[in-house]
Design an enzyme around this catalytic site. Structure first.
Site, PDB file in Angstrom:
ATOM      1  N   LYS A 227       0.844  -1.203   0.000  1.00 46.09           N
ATOM      2  CA  LYS A 227       0.000   0.000   0.000  1.00 46.09           C
ATOM      3  C   LYS A 227       0.878   1.251   0.000  1.00 46.09           C
ATOM      4  O   LYS A 227       1.856   1.327   0.754  1.00 46.09           O
ATOM      5  CB  LYS A 227      -0.899   0.028   1.241  1.00 46.09           C
ATOM      6  CG  LYS A 227      -2.022  -1.003   1.239  1.00 46.09           C
ATOM      7  CD  LYS A 227      -2.974  -0.797   2.428  1.00 46.09           C
ATOM      8  CE  LYS A 227      -4.193  -1.690   2.338  1.00 46.09           C
ATOM      9  NZ  LYS A 227      -5.102  -1.505   3.500  1.00 46.09           N
TER      10      LYS A 227
ATOM     11  N   GLY B 298      -8.456   3.064  -1.711  1.00 43.76           N
ATOM     12  CA  GLY B 298      -8.241   1.980  -2.670  1.00 43.76           C
ATOM     13  C   GLY B 298      -7.180   2.289  -3.694  1.00 43.76           C
ATOM     14  O   GLY B 298      -6.741   1.423  -4.440  1.00 43.76           O
TER      15      GLY B 298
ATOM     16  N   GLU C  83       1.028  -5.119   4.050  1.00 44.92           N
ATOM     17  CA  GLU C  83       0.066  -5.726   4.980  1.00 44.92           C
ATOM     18  C   GLU C  83      -0.275  -7.136   4.509  1.00 44.92           C
ATOM     19  O   GLU C  83      -0.135  -7.446   3.326  1.00 44.92           O
ATOM     20  CB  GLU C  83      -1.235  -4.922   5.009  1.00 44.92           C
ATOM     21  CG  GLU C  83      -1.178  -3.620   5.732  1.00 44.92           C
ATOM     22  CD  GLU C  83      -2.541  -2.933   5.751  1.00 44.92           C
ATOM     23  OE1 GLU C  83      -2.689  -1.949   6.490  1.00 44.92           O
ATOM     24  OE2 GLU C  83      -3.453  -3.361   4.999  1.00 44.92           O
ATOM     25  N   LYS C  84      -0.799  -7.930   5.433  1.00 44.27           N
ATOM     26  CA  LYS C  84      -1.337  -9.226   5.038  1.00 44.27           C
ATOM     27  C   LYS C  84      -2.562  -8.968   4.183  1.00 44.27           C
ATOM     28  O   LYS C  84      -3.390  -8.112   4.526  1.00 44.27           O
ATOM     29  CB  LYS C  84      -1.735 -10.025   6.291  1.00 44.27           C
ATOM     30  CG  LYS C  84      -2.387 -11.370   5.990  1.00 44.27           C
ATOM     31  CD  LYS C  84      -2.024 -12.422   6.994  1.00 44.27           C
ATOM     32  CE  LYS C  84      -2.238 -13.804   6.410  1.00 44.27           C
ATOM     33  NZ  LYS C  84      -1.385 -14.060   5.215  1.00 44.27           N
TER      34      LYS C  84
ATOM     35  N   LYS D 161     -19.709   3.239  -2.030  1.00 37.98           N
ATOM     36  CA  LYS D 161     -20.758   2.325  -1.566  1.00 37.98           C
ATOM     37  C   LYS D 161     -21.999   2.467  -2.432  1.00 37.98           C
ATOM     38  O   LYS D 161     -22.321   3.576  -2.868  1.00 37.98           O
ATOM     39  CB  LYS D 161     -21.098   2.619  -0.099  1.00 37.98           C
ATOM     40  CG  LYS D 161     -19.925   2.352   0.853  1.00 37.98           C
ATOM     41  CD  LYS D 161     -20.160   2.926   2.242  1.00 37.98           C
ATOM     42  CE  LYS D 161     -18.922   2.752   3.126  1.00 37.98           C
ATOM     43  NZ  LYS D 161     -18.995   3.539   4.375  1.00 37.98           N
TER      44      LYS D 161
ATOM     45  N   GLU E  57     -14.854   1.990  10.754  1.00 36.84           N
ATOM     46  CA  GLU E  57     -14.854   1.120   9.576  1.00 36.84           C
ATOM     47  C   GLU E  57     -13.864  -0.019   9.793  1.00 36.84           C
ATOM     48  O   GLU E  57     -12.735   0.213  10.222  1.00 36.84           O
ATOM     49  CB  GLU E  57     -14.459   1.911   8.322  1.00 36.84           C
ATOM     50  CG  GLU E  57     -15.502   2.883   7.869  1.00 36.84           C
ATOM     51  CD  GLU E  57     -15.306   3.281   6.392  1.00 36.84           C
ATOM     52  OE1 GLU E  57     -14.274   2.907   5.814  1.00 36.84           O
ATOM     53  OE2 GLU E  57     -16.196   3.968   5.849  1.00 36.84           O
TER      54      GLU E  57
ATOM     55  N   ARG F  21     -18.147  11.803  11.288  1.00 39.04           N
ATOM     56  CA  ARG F  21     -19.313  12.522  10.753  1.00 39.04           C
ATOM     57  C   ARG F  21     -20.509  11.568  10.748  1.00 39.04           C
ATOM     58  O   ARG F  21     -20.353  10.380  10.993  1.00 39.04           O
ATOM     59  CB  ARG F  21     -19.009  12.947   9.319  1.00 39.04           C
ATOM     60  CG  ARG F  21     -18.872  11.737   8.408  1.00 39.04           C
ATOM     61  CD  ARG F  21     -18.650  12.073   6.950  1.00 39.04           C
ATOM     62  NE  ARG F  21     -18.745  10.879   6.134  1.00 39.04           N
ATOM     63  CZ  ARG F  21     -17.720  10.069   5.859  1.00 39.04           C
ATOM     64  NH1 ARG F  21     -16.538  10.364   6.331  1.00 39.04           N
ATOM     65  NH2 ARG F  21     -17.880   8.984   5.139  1.00 39.04           N
TER      66      ARG F  21
ATOM     67  N   VAL G 298     -23.694   8.654   5.066  1.00 35.72           N
ATOM     68  CA  VAL G 298     -24.790   8.548   4.088  1.00 35.72           C
ATOM     69  C   VAL G 298     -25.757   7.448   4.527  1.00 35.72           C
ATOM     70  O   VAL G 298     -26.963   7.629   4.542  1.00 35.72           O
ATOM     71  CB  VAL G 298     -24.231   8.211   2.687  1.00 35.72           C
ATOM     72  CG1 VAL G 298     -25.349   7.846   1.729  1.00 35.72           C
ATOM     73  CG2 VAL G 298     -23.393   9.363   2.145  1.00 35.72           C
TER      74      VAL G 298
ATOM     75  N   ARG H 193     -28.441   3.279  -2.898  1.00 37.84           N
ATOM     76  CA  ARG H 193     -28.140   4.669  -3.238  1.00 37.84           C
ATOM     77  C   ARG H 193     -28.611   4.932  -4.676  1.00 37.84           C
ATOM     78  O   ARG H 193     -28.186   4.205  -5.596  1.00 37.84           O
ATOM     79  CB  ARG H 193     -26.642   4.943  -3.139  1.00 37.84           C
ATOM     80  CG  ARG H 193     -26.095   4.765  -1.723  1.00 37.84           C
ATOM     81  CD  ARG H 193     -24.694   5.295  -1.623  1.00 37.84           C
ATOM     82  NE  ARG H 193     -24.113   5.042  -0.302  1.00 37.84           N
ATOM     83  CZ  ARG H 193     -23.049   5.695   0.167  1.00 37.84           C
ATOM     84  NH1 ARG H 193     -22.435   6.601  -0.601  1.00 37.84           N
ATOM     85  NH2 ARG H 193     -22.572   5.435   1.371  1.00 37.84           N
TER      86      ARG H 193
END
Ligand code: MV4
Length: 507
Positions: free
Chosen positions: A163, A170, A205-206, A242, A280, A297, A300, A343
């Site tokens: 990363k 992403g 990372e794994k 999302k 998250e 915050r 949505v 959405r």
């Protein structure tokens, strides 16, 4: 002792669209008048119509209007608003703005500037939550030289994910399946990070294979009480946007919910969090969970939590900002029933979800039992390219997931938006896919397995096996019944004609 309650006598909503309408409703349910702000192109917008007052703040581009901190504070002052609600997006997670609001002697309906700043800095957030033993994805620190990274990757175990430190959402992620591919992948990842972000630093990372994106809703008052309101399943995403959210998650069990809820509270408490926030997480196939980030915050997708807990989140935000002490409540409010949110975006699912603009010439909203629409638009609204393509949210509630899905299918079939392209056909196809119905999906589902043009995406080998076993068992049962002398008590299938495969599958 009478509760020390800060006066909030008028709220300025520093936002637009459906979330501005949602906050106006919450304020009205508390008897608090509201001030809307609008840009040139939002003069006739729904939030302007519903607010008690409305003030023009500038041009259509966000930088000319909804992001103008001084103007927003000045309008609050001029209209006598003593509190500001930021909604989501725009300045909702801007620590400077939150500080300017409180420095101006107004109430910021949200967390402290410090909490916003800490959770907005990936590294600071990881450091803070680690102090409260919140689990992070196994990986390396940033800034390690290549030879150490190769050694660390071996220790973590392949597959791994490289990363970019400056990446996010992403971007700048490169999976590596085998050790022999690592060195080349590392060089490519550094080069791409350097050209994309001007910073070639990476960490490893794994790789969590088949990971689900599950988040926990947090509410914390100013008296030291922090609770969680359960989880939301958010794995149905496309390019990290999302599309469909659910509460609860099909992947959850009571023990996992208790452990993740405890972790979410610990993460919030690590920064002395106050008001509404979301933790998250990524959850792997073996139900190991890891902290990803905290959103400081209102989200949505908050309605799915509202429908299964009965809590009005923007209303609780205002009450907490007024200094109200939250009642003694169970940490884990057992979710009642099931909620799904789709959405509704002005995008063309048959043209790679390209944004669509134009005037809504006709709009028919679904209603009926278990159906809610949070819309920011109406017949005649002009959809412009200046803002996010989401124009509304369609949410359904049912006693079971099947009922919520059946109602969503019905509501989607009732929803009419003429004059521009929208993604309702995508949602209808999704609600008809075997994998979605069976709850078998992860964060890669939409981009790697779901196909807009085939009514069904290809079932995985596991699903084909599940279906084959089910068919065999069903055939065996039929033979068994046929061979029995005494016919079994006739199963009442009189109403099966209206049941769809959802209901039959879940009987
Ligand atoms: C991951 C992962 C699997 N393993 N990290 C994507 C955006 C950023 N928030 C983190 N992301 C991921 N990190 C490890 N070690 C899979 C993703 C991921 C993802 C995460 C959440 C929601 C949607 C996603 C879509 C693709 C990949």
């Amino acid at each position: 002792m009478a509760e020390q309650v800060t006066g909030i006598n008028k709220i300025l909503i520093a936002n637009r669209g459906e979330i501005a309408v949602r906050i106006i409703r919450a304020a009205r349910d508390l008897g608090i008048p509201t001030v809307a702000v609008y840009s040139d192109v939002d003069r006739t917008a729904l939030h302007v119509r519903y607010a008690d007052e409305a003030v023009h703040i500038g041009g259509p581009r966000p930088a000319e209007s909804y992001l103008r901190k001084d103007t927003l504070i000045d309008v609050a002052r001029r209209t006598g608003a003593d509190a500001i609600h930021p909604g989501y997006g725009f300045l909702a997670e801007n620590a400077d703005f939150a500080g300017q609001v409180t420095d101006a002697g107004m109430v910021w309906i949200g967390p402290s500037p410090d909490a916003i700043a800490t959770m907005g800095d990936k590294q600071a957030a990881r450091t803070a939550v680690t102090r409260n033993k919140v689990p992070l994805i196994p990986g390396t620190a940033a800034g390690m030289p290549d030879d150490e990274l190769i050694h660390a990757a071996r220790a973590i175990g392949f597959p791994v994910l490289i990363k970019a430190v400056a990446g996010g959402g992403g971007k700048g992620m490169r999976p590596v399946q085998r050790e022999e591919d690592f060195e080349a992948a590392l060089n490519t990842a550094r080069r791409e990070a350097e050209s994309a972000f001007g910073n070639g630093d990476v960490y490893v990372e794994k790789l969590l294979v088949g990971a689900r994106h599950i988040e926990f809703q947090i509410l914390a008052d100013t008296h030291g009480n922090t609770v969680h309101l359960g989880e939301r399943e958010c794995s149905i995403q496309r390019r990290h946007q999302k599309l469909v959210e659910e509460a609860p998650s099909v992947f959850m069990d009571e023990d996992l919910r208790a452990r993740m809820g405890e972790m979410a509270i610990a993460a919030a408490e690590s920064v002395g969090y106050v008001n509404a926030g979301t933790i998250e997480c990524l959850v792997d196939r073996d139900k190991n969970f890891y902290f990803l980030e905290m959103n400081t915050r209102l989200q949505v997708e908050h309605p799915v939590t509202e429908l299964v807990t009965g809590v009005d989140l923007p209303k609780e935000q205002i009450r907490i900002a007024r200094g109200r002490r939250m009642g003694p409540t169970e940490n884990v409010l057992e979710p009642k029933g099931w909620a799904i949110e789709c959405r509704i975006n002005a995008e063309d699912p048959y043209a790679n979800f390209m944004p669509s603009t134009g005037q809504i010439t006709t709009m028919l909203l679904p209603t009926g039992p278990g159906v809610r629409v949070d819309s920011g638009v109406y017949t005649g609204s002009e959809i412009t390219p200046y803002y996010d393509s989401m124009i509304a949210k369609l949410i359904t509630w049912g006693e079971t997931r099947s009922e919520a899905m059946l109602r969503m299918r019905r509501a989607l079939s009732e929803y009419r938006i003429m004059g521009l392209k929208h993604n309702i056909p995508f949602h209808i196809n999704l609600l008809n896919s075997i994998s979605f119905i069976a709850g078998k999906f992860d964060t890669n589902f939409v981009e790697q397995r779901f196909n807009m043009h085939t009514y069904e995406q290809d079932p995985t080998p596991e699903e084909l096996e599940t279906l084959a076993i089910a068919a065999t068992l069903y055939a065996h049962r039929k033979r068994l019944l046929a061979s029995q002398v005494v016919a079994p008590a006739k199963r009442d299938t009189s109403n099966w004609k209206w049941m769809s495969r959802f209901e039959r599958m879940h009987r």
